[in-house]
Enzyme design. Sequence first.
Site, PDB file in Angstrom:
ATOM      1  N   GLU A  16       0.835  -1.210   0.000  1.00  0.00           N
ATOM      2  CA  GLU A  16       0.000   0.000   0.000  1.00  0.00           C
ATOM      3  C   GLU A  16       0.866   1.255   0.000  1.00  0.00           C
ATOM      4  O   GLU A  16       0.562   2.242  -0.684  1.00  0.00           O
ATOM      5  CB  GLU A  16      -0.905   0.031   1.239  1.00  0.00           C
ATOM      6  CG  GLU A  16      -1.857  -1.142   1.385  1.00  0.00           C
ATOM      7  CD  GLU A  16      -1.273  -2.254   2.242  1.00  0.00           C
ATOM      8  OE1 GLU A  16      -0.096  -2.618   2.019  1.00  0.00           O
ATOM      9  OE2 GLU A  16      -1.993  -2.760   3.125  1.00  0.00           O
TER      10      GLU A  16
ATOM     11  N   ARG B 200      12.448 -26.987  -2.189  1.00  0.00           N
ATOM     12  CA  ARG B 200      13.305 -26.409  -1.143  1.00  0.00           C
ATOM     13  C   ARG B 200      13.316 -24.886  -1.220  1.00  0.00           C
ATOM     14  O   ARG B 200      13.219 -24.198  -0.203  1.00  0.00           O
ATOM     15  CB  ARG B 200      14.727 -26.934  -1.299  1.00  0.00           C
ATOM     16  CG  ARG B 200      14.919 -28.370  -0.832  1.00  0.00           C
ATOM     17  CD  ARG B 200      16.347 -28.807  -1.042  1.00  0.00           C
ATOM     18  NE  ARG B 200      16.617 -30.130  -0.465  1.00  0.00           N
ATOM     19  CZ  ARG B 200      17.777 -30.761  -0.586  1.00  0.00           C
ATOM     20  NH1 ARG B 200      18.764 -30.210  -1.266  1.00  0.00           N
ATOM     21  NH2 ARG B 200      17.947 -31.946  -0.024  1.00  0.00           N
TER      22      ARG B 200
ATOM     23  N   ARG C 258      19.553 -25.719  -5.070  1.00  0.00           N
ATOM     24  CA  ARG C 258      20.509 -25.467  -6.157  1.00  0.00           C
ATOM     25  C   ARG C 258      19.817 -25.460  -7.516  1.00  0.00           C
ATOM     26  O   ARG C 258      18.753 -26.015  -7.705  1.00  0.00           O
ATOM     27  CB  ARG C 258      21.601 -26.537  -6.146  1.00  0.00           C
ATOM     28  CG  ARG C 258      22.491 -26.510  -4.922  1.00  0.00           C
ATOM     29  CD  ARG C 258      23.612 -27.524  -5.020  1.00  0.00           C
ATOM     30  NE  ARG C 258      23.151 -28.895  -5.050  1.00  0.00           N
ATOM     31  CZ  ARG C 258      22.903 -29.649  -3.974  1.00  0.00           C
ATOM     32  NH1 ARG C 258      23.083 -29.132  -2.774  1.00  0.00           N
ATOM     33  NH2 ARG C 258      22.477 -30.879  -4.091  1.00  0.00           N
TER      34      ARG C 258
HETATM   35 ZN    ZN Z   1       0.842  -2.619   6.034  1.00  0.00          ZN
END
Ligand code: ZN
Length: 385
Positions: free
Chosen positions: A58, A189, A212
């Site tokens: 915002e 991962r 990786r």
């Molecule tokens: Zn906020």
Amino acid sequence: MQHGHTEHDLAAMRAALTLAARGPVANPNPRVGAVVVDRSGQTAGAGFHAGAGTPHAEVVALDEAGDAALGGTAYVTLEPCSHTGRTGPCSEALVAAGVTRVVFAQTDPDPRAGGGADRLRAAGVEVVAGLLEGDAESLNRSWTFAVTHGRPMVTWKIATTLDGRSAAADGTSRWITGETAQADVHDLRAACDAILVGTGTALADDPSLTARHPDGSLRAATPLRVVMGRRDLPPSAQVLDGSSPSVQLRTHDPSVALAALWDKDIRHVLLEGGPTLAAAFVRAGLLDEVVAYVAPALLGSGPSSVGDLGITTTPTPYASISRTSPPSGPTSASARPCAPLSAPPPRRPPPPTPPPPPPPSPPTGPTNPPPTLPPAARSSPHEPA
Ligand code: ZN
């Protein structure tokens, strides 16, 4: 709650959701997007949250909009916060900018941050809540779960043969899944905040537990590597090589471990074994999701993928066995995405209304099951990947 919105509102919220998706997946903060339109309906500002330590969406959108926000509408994928963080409450910033209408998707489940809608209404701002809420929630699936439950979400990655073996009798296991599955594991991962194994796995397999790229290089986002258990690791252990952060939690209690990880801002844990640790999490009712890689192979002996769960009879949720399609490749199969694990804890009477069995997981491969033999019966012996 999806009343009082227009087609224009929908389009603007979709734009905010697209922006939100640009935020980091693995992060203690949710992914949030915001679009500010001026009083004539023209987009005046847009932004997304780029992760902990950066401005909220915002604030970014309001900065870009400047004076054009006066009398305008703000579209935010998450209820604007009311707590004072690094940037001050967004609900206050929206009021200060002169926004007269706020449309948001997901209600903030975080008790520290919630209440922004009430604050906006109290300031005389028209608030529309819940527009495309489901889309916003799925964008922050693990974060929403974690904040709602007050602990990290736990996904168990399991690689097994058809007969549920995680390794051969001699302990070798690296070849159980093929290249496709291994690449998928690294995606998995990278999308989590922490990778967790027990000391048994750390000592036996000496895994690096890094995320990786296919060429072997480290990904930009590297999850925390966590070893759980009391045994000491040798200084030469790969998890201690310093290439990405690591920590040892000297406990056998899953609840204690998750609380410690929560305090480290971990919201999504990938549990990678071994069988004893997985069993401890199942017994504690702290496994939320399973990602299973099933090799089309039979071993007949060797360690089980999960330790003793104390189950002596078939629990109700497992009574119906769903049939899945054959794996996509000769050496590996990904059963993602998986349904939440909803089995009740063992050795207890079933709940009055037991949860439904997990739906069959859509496979990545062909959709027609073979008429007779399972693929393993036809597969050749496996080679190390
Ligand atoms: Zn906020």
